[in-house]
Structures are given as C-alpha cells and as structure tokens.
Design a protein around this motif. Structure first.
Motif, mmCIF file in Angstrom:
data_model
loop_
_atom_site.group_PDB
_atom_site.id
_atom_site.type_symbol
_atom_site.label_atom_id
_atom_site.label_comp_id
_atom_site.label_asym_id
_atom_site.label_seq_id
_atom_site.Cartn_x
_atom_site.Cartn_y
_atom_site.Cartn_z
ATOM 1 N N GLY A 1 6.877 12.167 -1.547
ATOM 2 C CA GLY A 1 5.434 12.266 -1.544
ATOM 3 C C GLY A 1 4.699 10.989 -1.226
ATOM 4 N N GLU A 2 5.392 9.989 -0.660
ATOM 5 C CA GLU A 2 4.698 8.742 -0.351
ATOM 6 C C GLU A 2 5.398 8.001 0.769
ATOM 7 N N ILE A 3 4.624 7.130 1.404
ATOM 8 C CA ILE A 3 5.143 6.171 2.364
ATOM 9 C C ILE A 3 4.669 4.794 1.922
ATOM 10 N N THR A 4 5.552 3.824 1.960
ATOM 11 C CA THR A 4 5.234 2.469 1.517
ATOM 12 C C THR A 4 4.903 1.600 2.716
ATOM 13 N N LEU A 5 3.823 0.839 2.593
ATOM 14 C CA LEU A 5 3.436 -0.110 3.635
ATOM 15 C C LEU A 5 3.407 -1.510 3.047
ATOM 16 N N MET A 6 4.056 -2.456 3.723
ATOM 17 C CA MET A 6 3.962 -3.864 3.350
ATOM 18 C C MET A 6 3.131 -4.581 4.403
ATOM 19 N N VAL A 7 2.092 -5.266 3.980
ATOM 20 C CA VAL A 7 1.208 -5.984 4.896
ATOM 21 C C VAL A 7 1.292 -7.471 4.578
ATOM 22 N N TRP A 8 1.840 -8.240 5.521
ATOM 23 C CA TRP A 8 2.009 -9.675 5.276
ATOM 24 C C TRP A 8 0.965 -10.535 5.986
ATOM 25 N N ASP A 9 0.164 -9.940 6.843
ATOM 26 C CA ASP A 9 -0.894 -10.707 7.488
ATOM 27 C C ASP A 9 -2.029 -10.902 6.483
ATOM 28 N N ALA A 10 -2.256 -12.152 6.046
ATOM 29 C CA ALA A 10 -3.240 -12.436 5.002
ATOM 30 C C ALA A 10 -4.672 -12.395 5.512
ATOM 31 N N LYS A 11 -4.865 -12.441 6.842
ATOM 32 C CA LYS A 11 -6.222 -12.472 7.391
ATOM 33 C C LYS A 11 -6.826 -11.077 7.549
ATOM 34 N N MET A 12 -5.983 -10.080 7.628
ATOM 35 C CA MET A 12 -6.454 -8.724 7.895
ATOM 36 C C MET A 12 -6.985 -8.078 6.620
ATOM 37 N N SER A 13 -8.190 -7.517 6.680
ATOM 38 C CA SER A 13 -8.744 -6.777 5.548
ATOM 39 C C SER A 13 -7.921 -5.513 5.325
ATOM 40 N N LEU A 14 -7.408 -5.339 4.116
ATOM 41 C CA LEU A 14 -6.584 -4.171 3.825
ATOM 42 C C LEU A 14 -7.406 -2.888 3.893
ATOM 43 N N THR A 15 -8.653 -2.957 3.470
ATOM 44 C CA THR A 15 -9.513 -1.774 3.546
ATOM 45 C C THR A 15 -9.732 -1.357 4.996
ATOM 46 N N VAL A 16 -10.038 -2.329 5.843
ATOM 47 C CA VAL A 16 -10.250 -2.032 7.269
ATOM 48 C C VAL A 16 -8.974 -1.468 7.887
ATOM 49 N N LEU A 17 -7.841 -2.087 7.582
ATOM 50 C CA LEU A 17 -6.571 -1.655 8.170
ATOM 51 C C LEU A 17 -6.218 -0.238 7.746
ATOM 52 N N MET A 18 -6.348 0.088 6.456
ATOM 53 C CA MET A 18 -6.004 1.432 5.988
ATOM 54 C C MET A 18 -6.969 2.472 6.561
ATOM 55 N N ALA B 1 0.855 -1.193 0.000
ATOM 56 C CA ALA B 1 0.000 0.000 0.000
ATOM 57 C C ALA B 1 0.886 1.235 0.000
ATOM 58 N N LEU B 2 0.428 2.277 -0.648
ATOM 59 C CA LEU B 2 1.151 3.549 -0.674
ATOM 60 C C LEU B 2 0.284 4.633 -0.059
ATOM 61 N N LEU B 3 0.841 5.346 0.901
ATOM 62 C CA LEU B 3 0.196 6.518 1.483
ATOM 63 C C LEU B 3 0.697 7.731 0.712
ATOM 64 N N GLU B 4 -0.242 8.477 0.144
ATOM 65 C CA GLU B 4 0.118 9.647 -0.656
ATOM 66 C C GLU B 4 0.138 10.902 0.220
ATOM 67 N N VAL B 5 1.256 11.615 0.210
ATOM 68 C CA VAL B 5 1.389 12.863 0.957
ATOM 69 C C VAL B 5 1.172 14.019 -0.009
ATOM 70 N N ASP B 6 0.167 14.835 0.278
ATOM 71 C CA ASP B 6 -0.188 15.953 -0.598
ATOM 72 C C ASP B 6 0.837 17.074 -0.448
ATOM 73 N N SER B 7 1.655 17.259 -1.461
ATOM 74 C CA SER B 7 2.710 18.274 -1.388
ATOM 75 C C SER B 7 2.158 19.690 -1.353
ATOM 76 N N SER B 8 0.877 19.865 -1.721
ATOM 77 C CA SER B 8 0.270 21.202 -1.686
ATOM 78 C C SER B 8 -0.360 21.520 -0.331
ATOM 79 N N ASP B 9 -0.281 20.566 0.606
ATOM 80 C CA ASP B 9 -0.866 20.782 1.935
ATOM 81 C C ASP B 9 0.125 21.572 2.786
#
Length: 438
Positions: free
Chosen positions: A234-251, A184-192
């Motif tokens: 402008g981004e942060i990278t997330l690696m999620v290796w837990d296959a049971k966790m919903s990525l939508t819920v986690l983010m 997953a990539l977290l986008e940092v708004d450079s205009s903020d």
C-alpha cells in the motif's frame, strides 16, 4: 516531454504558444516547423512525443506528414488544427491515429482539452510499453528488484548502512556524495478497485507503473529515487536527497503526473530532512506518522508533512470513544433487526460528524475495536466455529467492496454503509448458526 507545432503561418504558431500553459502538461520543450519537410527533420532529430499540425502547408501537407508519422514514428500523438472543415481531412486524421481535429480559430479551452487527451494517451502507452518490458526474462528485471531490496535495507537495518551504501553507489547509480535526505511515502488506496482493475487486478503492474511515474520526476534531475519496500503493502517510498528542491512542490509535480496518466491524485506523507543514511529509519517512521495523522475530512489536501517531535501524539486527537457505543451495536446485532442496526450505526456516525478531524489512526482504532466486537460475539455464539465464520465475513466484505462503483477516498456515508452491511452480515451469521444448533 517535447511538442512540435507545424504550421506555415508564424502568427498561427504564436497564437498556439499563447493559448497553452505548457508546464501544466509536463511539456518542457516546444519546437516549431513551418512545413512538413522541416517537421520530418525535427522529428527524426528531436523525437517529440506530441505534434500540433496544420493541414494546408507547402512542400509536404498535413495528410502526407500524418502518413509519414504513422509509418515511421507511430508512438507520436498528434492533433490537427486546420482552417478547413473538410470531411476527407477529418477521415485522414482518424485513419492515421490522430487524437482530435480542431477548426481555426481554436479556443484555449478546446485546445487544452485536446492536448490533455494527447498527453494522457502518450503517457499511458509509455507505461504499457514499460510494463511489457517488465515481462521480459528474469535477468532483465534483476537490477530494479535488487535496488529495491538495497534501498529498503536503509529503512530496515541501520547496522549495515556502510556496505549497503557501497553497493548502491557501485551498482545502482546512487550519487557519490550527499549528506541529507528526506523520506516521502506515496499511499496507495487499497479500496480504489477501479484503479486496480485498469491493471487487470495485478498489484505488481500497478506499483510498477507508479514507480515509473515517480522516478520520471526524480531520477533524470538527480533529485532522488523511488522504490517499493518489499515488506510494506500500500505504499511507495521516495528518498529525496536534493536539499534545494521544495518537497511540497516536487510531490505536487509528481501528483500532477499521476493525474495526467492515471486520473488519480494520491496522498504523500513527508518527513523533515535528516542525516543520510543514519536517520533514514526515523525519517521513514515520521513519513508514516504524517499519513496516519492526516485529516481525512480535508479531501483536497494531498501533501502531509510530519509534525515536529513531540507534537500530534498518537494521531487520535479528541476522537469519540467507540466503547460507549459498542453495547448498542451488540444489542442491535443480537436483535437481528436491520432497522435497529441502521439506527445504532447512524448514531455513531452522528458523533463522528461533530469531529473537525478524523485521522487514519482513528479509523484503525475503530476498525480494531469493531473487529474485536465481531470476534467476541462469534466466539460467544459459535465457539470453535468462530474463526471459520469470521473468515467468511471478511471474504464477503471484500467481495462487496470490490463491486462498488463509488469514487475512491474517504466519506462518512461510505463508512456508514460499510459498517452497517458488516453488522447485518454478522447478525445473519449468528442467527443462522443458532438455528442450525437447535
């Protein structure tokens, strides 16, 4: 996060329990004490971050407890919930750093507002302490930077996965065994600019705080890890290796943590799951594409999943072609008349308003085309001086953008204003140069 309720009336403690949805504030454990002395024991043993307390209690009253907390556990944030409208009590609450003084019977909305302030203050101070720790001698910062470099290596250089994996497991705490991963990539708004200003316009400090928030949700539960890719701003990278966790819920959980701490929600691009570590470079690209293809008109949608292979194309969709409007823009700039420039930009914005989707990929294509128009006009008029004038235009654009107080995020109105001001400055530069050449 832990919270302690201190009140000698059991009914009052139960009422507070019923008024608050603790999980919305990241509170995982709620403790109770029926007097100040018991509260002291719990505080020394459990170290809660937050306290909701009464004033009139046996053995040790609220003022005495506040004083003890202020002296021995000054990082704890507390809110007083009292049945006594007493100025001395209120003054003591403020003196010892209390967040709020509420009168019984307290309403759910009022209590939630006070609790939100306390949680925000606690998390903000925690981030500030971590930032100060970051500014210790270089040796104490080596491991996080080293881990970032190794994790980024999984994205950039698949030929060295085996040696990188061994070092990550031996020295950076990566789990010994897992087969799949999502990126997953977290986008940092450079205009903020307001957000950057909160960190003294030090991007490194902002990213450090964002990483800490992300990893608070990932690492304790061994769900994954977040890191900063040295080659990508402008981004942060997330690696999620837990296959049971919903990525939508986690983010969404992480986003609520970001909002609680920084009053910002951010956009996440999410890849499908793939084989670890061989698929990581491809998963990273899919997360990038998910962000570039997100619909900017859907302002309340923050989680963006990569489309299946073969779908979505370039992310440009059926966007109108800027080439048809480029000549109108050029004529307007050449005229030097602000009204004509405004009309040309407004006509183009009118076309965009008819779109049901506008993506980051579209905006990048438009900005590239507009940049090309500027370059052509500057080269045609200024020749060898064109690069210098272009650099001046870029600096003026950054200065103007940094001075704006508008909320971060995408809006066609802001886009229209940005493009119109840019063309006016371009027109002024061209006319000034022409006058100097006469």
């Amino acid at each position: 996060m832990k919270l302690l309720i201190v009140d000698n009336e059991e009914r009052a403690r139960k009422t507070i329990h019923q008024l608050v949805k603790w999980e919305e504030y990241g509170i995982e454990q709620v403790l109770e004490a029926d007097n100040g002395l018991t509260a002291k024991d719990i505080i020394m043993r459990e170290h809660p971050q937050l306290i909701l307390m009464d004033m009139m209690m046996p053995q040790m009253n609220g003022v005495e407890l506040m004083k003890w907390v202020h002296e021995h556990e000054p990082t704890i944030k507390f809110v007083v919930i009292s049945g006594h409208d007493d100025f001395d009590f209120v003054r003591s609450t403020m003196r010892y750093g209390g967040i709020d003084y509420l009168l019984k019977p307290v309403e759910a909305k009022v209590l939630s507002a006070a609790l939100s302030k306390a949680v925000t203050a606690s998390l903000r101070e925690q981030q500030e302490r971590q930032i100060r720790e970051r500014q210790q001698p270089q040796g104490s910062r080596f491991m996080p930077m080293y881990a970032d470099k190794l994790l980024s290596g999984l994205v950039d250089d698949p030929t060295h996965h085996e040696s990188t994996m061994r070092m990550l497991k031996d020295e950076c705490g990566l789990p010994e065994s897992f087969d799949t991963v999502a990126v997953a990539l977290l986008e940092v708004d450079s205009s903020d600019y307001k957000l950057f200003q909160r960190f003294g316009n030090d991007a490194d400090l902002l990213y450090f705080a964002l990483l800490n928030i992300c990893n608070e949700f990932l690492q304790p539960r061994q769900l994954g890890t977040a890191f900063r890719h040295p080659g990508e701003a402008g981004e942060i990278t997330l690696m999620v290796w837990d296959a049971k966790m919903s990525l939508t819920v986690l983010m969404n959980e992480i986003n609520e943590g970001l909002y609680t701490t920084l009053q910002r929600r951010m956009h996440f691009g999410i890849s499908p799951r793939g084989t670890f570590p061989s698929d990581v470079p491809q998963l990273y690209r899919q997360a990038v594409d998910a962000l570039r293809a997100r619909n900017l008109l859907e302002s309340d949608s923050y989680i963006h999943h990569a489309r299946p292979d073969g779908e979505g194309g370039s992310g440009l969709g059926d966007a109108p072609d800027f080439a048809a409007s480029a000549k109108d823009w050029e004529l307007a700039v050449t005229s030097g008349q602000h009204e004509l420039i405004a009309m040309a930009v407004e006509a183009w914005i009118g076309k965009l308003k008819k779109c049901s989707t506008i993506t980051m990929a579209q905006l990048e294509a438009y900005d590239a085309a507009i940049s090309g128009l500027q370059t052509r006009m500057l080269e045609h008029t200024a020749g060898a001086q064109a690069p210098e004038l272009y650099a001046q235009l870029e600096q003026e654009q950054r200065t103007h953008a940094a001075s704006q107080s508008a909320s971060p995020g995408f809006s066609l109105m802001a886009l229209q204003d940005r493009w119109q001001r840019m063309l006016i400055r371009l027109s002024q530069k061209l006319l000034t140069h022409q006058r100097h050449q006469r």
